[in-house]
Design a protein around this motif. Sequence first.
Motif, PDB file in Angstrom:
ATOM      1  N   SER A  21       0.737  -1.179  -0.105  1.00  0.00           N
ATOM      2  CA  SER A  21      -0.017   0.024   0.094  1.00  0.00           C
ATOM      3  C   SER A  21       1.024   1.190   0.029  1.00  0.00           C
ATOM      4  O   SER A  21       1.336   1.908   1.016  1.00  0.00           O
ATOM      5  N   TYR A  22       1.160   1.813  -1.194  1.00  0.00           N
ATOM      6  CA  TYR A  22       1.965   2.901  -1.341  1.00  0.00           C
ATOM      7  C   TYR A  22       0.989   3.964  -1.539  1.00  0.00           C
ATOM      8  O   TYR A  22      -0.074   4.117  -2.021  1.00  0.00           O
ATOM      9  N   PRO A  23       1.360   5.232  -0.924  1.00  0.00           N
ATOM     10  CA  PRO A  23       0.534   6.503  -0.955  1.00  0.00           C
ATOM     11  C   PRO A  23       0.302   6.773  -2.587  1.00  0.00           C
ATOM     12  O   PRO A  23       1.320   6.416  -3.397  1.00  0.00           O
ATOM     13  N   ALA A  24      -0.656   7.434  -2.842  1.00  0.00           N
ATOM     14  CA  ALA A  24      -1.178   7.629  -4.003  1.00  0.00           C
ATOM     15  C   ALA A  24      -0.138   8.380  -4.971  1.00  0.00           C
ATOM     16  O   ALA A  24       0.015   8.127  -6.154  1.00  0.00           O
ATOM     17  N   THR A  25       0.729   9.100  -4.572  1.00  0.00           N
ATOM     18  CA  THR A  25       1.828   9.934  -5.404  1.00  0.00           C
ATOM     19  C   THR A  25       3.094   9.276  -5.239  1.00  0.00           C
ATOM     20  O   THR A  25       3.861   9.805  -6.229  1.00  0.00           O
ATOM     21  N   PHE A  26       3.078   8.083  -4.747  1.00  0.00           N
ATOM     22  CA  PHE A  26       4.462   7.303  -4.759  1.00  0.00           C
ATOM     23  C   PHE A  26       4.759   6.713  -6.141  1.00  0.00           C
ATOM     24  O   PHE A  26       3.849   6.192  -6.812  1.00  0.00           O
ATOM     25  N   HIS A  27       5.914   6.997  -6.487  1.00  0.00           N
ATOM     26  CA  HIS A  27       6.494   6.170  -7.850  1.00  0.00           C
ATOM     27  C   HIS A  27       7.866   6.409  -7.840  1.00  0.00           C
ATOM     28  O   HIS A  27       8.657   6.981  -7.130  1.00  0.00           O
ATOM     29  N   ILE A  28       8.556   5.529  -8.758  1.00  0.00           N
ATOM     30  CA  ILE A  28       9.897   5.615  -9.000  1.00  0.00           C
ATOM     31  C   ILE A  28       9.996   5.875 -10.399  1.00  0.00           C
ATOM     32  O   ILE A  28       8.849   5.736 -11.253  1.00  0.00           O
ATOM     33  N   GLY A  29      11.276   6.554 -10.838  1.00  0.00           N
ATOM     34  CA  GLY A  29      11.389   7.017 -12.199  1.00  0.00           C
ATOM     35  C   GLY A  29      12.369   6.551 -12.986  1.00  0.00           C
ATOM     36  O   GLY A  29      13.426   6.398 -12.351  1.00  0.00           O
ATOM     37  N   PHE A  30      12.233   6.475 -14.216  1.00  0.00           N
ATOM     38  CA  PHE A  30      13.322   6.200 -15.200  1.00  0.00           C
ATOM     39  C   PHE A  30      13.520   7.185 -15.997  1.00  0.00           C
ATOM     40  O   PHE A  30      12.541   7.246 -17.172  1.00  0.00           O
ATOM     41  N   VAL A  31      14.411   8.188 -16.043  1.00  0.00           N
ATOM     42  CA  VAL A  31      14.721   9.384 -16.869  1.00  0.00           C
ATOM     43  C   VAL A  31      15.376   8.597 -18.432  1.00  0.00           C
ATOM     44  O   VAL A  31      16.492   8.027 -18.154  1.00  0.00           O
ATOM     45  N   GLN A  32      14.761   8.949 -19.536  1.00  0.00           N
ATOM     46  CA  GLN A  32      15.515   8.629 -20.744  1.00  0.00           C
ATOM     47  C   GLN A  32      16.093   9.671 -21.419  1.00  0.00           C
ATOM     48  O   GLN A  32      16.207  10.750 -21.131  1.00  0.00           O
ATOM     49  N   GLU A  33      16.983   9.382 -22.308  1.00  0.00           N
ATOM     50  CA  GLU A  33      17.877  10.351 -22.953  1.00  0.00           C
ATOM     51  C   GLU A  33      17.271  11.213 -24.099  1.00  0.00           C
ATOM     52  O   GLU A  33      17.744  12.353 -24.363  1.00  0.00           O
ATOM     53  N   SER A  34      15.976  10.799 -24.470  1.00  0.00           N
ATOM     54  CA  SER A  34      15.219  11.405 -25.443  1.00  0.00           C
ATOM     55  C   SER A  34      13.644  11.361 -25.188  1.00  0.00           C
ATOM     56  O   SER A  34      13.262  10.251 -24.793  1.00  0.00           O
ATOM     57  N   GLU A  35      12.976  12.112 -25.749  1.00  0.00           N
ATOM     58  CA  GLU A  35      11.488  11.975 -26.014  1.00  0.00           C
ATOM     59  C   GLU A  35      11.012  10.915 -26.711  1.00  0.00           C
ATOM     60  O   GLU A  35      10.095  10.107 -26.480  1.00  0.00           O
ATOM     61  N   GLU A  36      11.954  10.555 -27.767  1.00  0.00           N
ATOM     62  CA  GLU A  36      11.788   9.280 -28.667  1.00  0.00           C
ATOM     63  C   GLU A  36      11.677   8.200 -27.814  1.00  0.00           C
ATOM     64  O   GLU A  36      10.946   7.439 -28.247  1.00  0.00           O
ATOM     65  N   LYS A  37      12.539   8.004 -27.009  1.00  0.00           N
ATOM     66  CA  LYS A  37      12.705   6.767 -26.108  1.00  0.00           C
ATOM     67  C   LYS A  37      11.466   6.609 -25.229  1.00  0.00           C
ATOM     68  O   LYS A  37      11.015   5.617 -25.031  1.00  0.00           O
TER      69      LYS A  37
END
Length: 112
Positions: free
Chosen positions: A56-72
């Motif tokens: 049960s994570y809080p509603a706004t909890f997340h992890i992120g993966f930053v990509q090198e481009s918008e195309e990716k």
Amino acid sequence: MKLNHVNLTVTDVAAARAFLQKYFGLKVGGERGNAFAALFDDDGLVLTLMKGTQVSYPATFHIGFVQESEEKVNEINQRLKDDGFDVAPPQRAHGWTFYVEAPGGFTVEVLA
């Protein structure tokens, strides 16, 4: 100093592991049955997954993966859609971004 280790409690370690491997290129460094997996990226991240029955994570909890481009970002979004995930198209917010509910009970942001 950089944050380089995160532990997530998930309802399904195998499904979460497979998702993170397939879409984000994480590599398995160790496993203990269906209860634990240690995943690594090429930049020093250690992401561990531990089985839990009540995730049960809080509603706004997340992890992120930053990509090198918008195309990716677009490419990952399309791959997820093609594989049956319910994802909205990327949008301009604090970058080019979208969110997806990952197997196991957590949210992932993909952004550039």
